[in-house]
Motif scaffolding. Sequence first.
Motif: not given
Length: 237
Positions: A121-129, A151-155, A181-193
Amino acid sequence: MKINTTVLLTLILLILMLGAGSVSAFLGFNLGSSALKGVTTPDGRPTTKFASSKASNSQQSGVALLKEEDILKVVKARIEGKTKAAKSEKQEDDEEETKSNRQKPEGKPQEVTQEKLQPGFPVSAENQGVSLSVQSARYSGGDLLLKVKMQNKGKDSVRFLYSFLDVTDDKGRTLSASTDGLPAELPANGPTFSGTVSIPTALLDDVNKISLSLTDYPAQKLKLDVSNIPVEKAAGL
């Protein structure tokens, strides 16, 4: 002779009546006087009333009255005394608080503790930020608990519907799972949930690795695939 006798008798009767009246009046006067002994009539003379009012006024004037200045001085002294007492109490409290603070040992700076990661661990994946990372896996209360971070680092903000989360084992079988506990929406350039994915242990008897697949909703323009998550049970579980 008859006339003289009649006149004489009449005079005798009058004398007897007068005597009886005098005797009865005398007796009545004596009885009334004895009955009224010790009884006095109120004095209704104006001079007497004036004298009594003067006497009462003189008695009232005998009461000593405080001067206004003396009253103000007493009140001021009491107020100043209360204020000084309150100030002294406050000073004592401040001194005690200062002493207690001095006696307390200085707090050590908080040490930043890093989470000890499990092997693989960790095992991760990323797509479009947007990233999805599984930090750890553990068995508890009949479930496999996966600690997940997103986390969402996109715009643009991204929404998810976790009923579309696909969980498969290393044999291609689909497993049921629930999230917490997982968010229904990840805001742009937001923190880690952070959140948790729970999988029933009964479905993992002969499973060593699992995979997660999640797409955004409703656009479904990005897809996050986290593969080869080690979930092999330890001995005794």
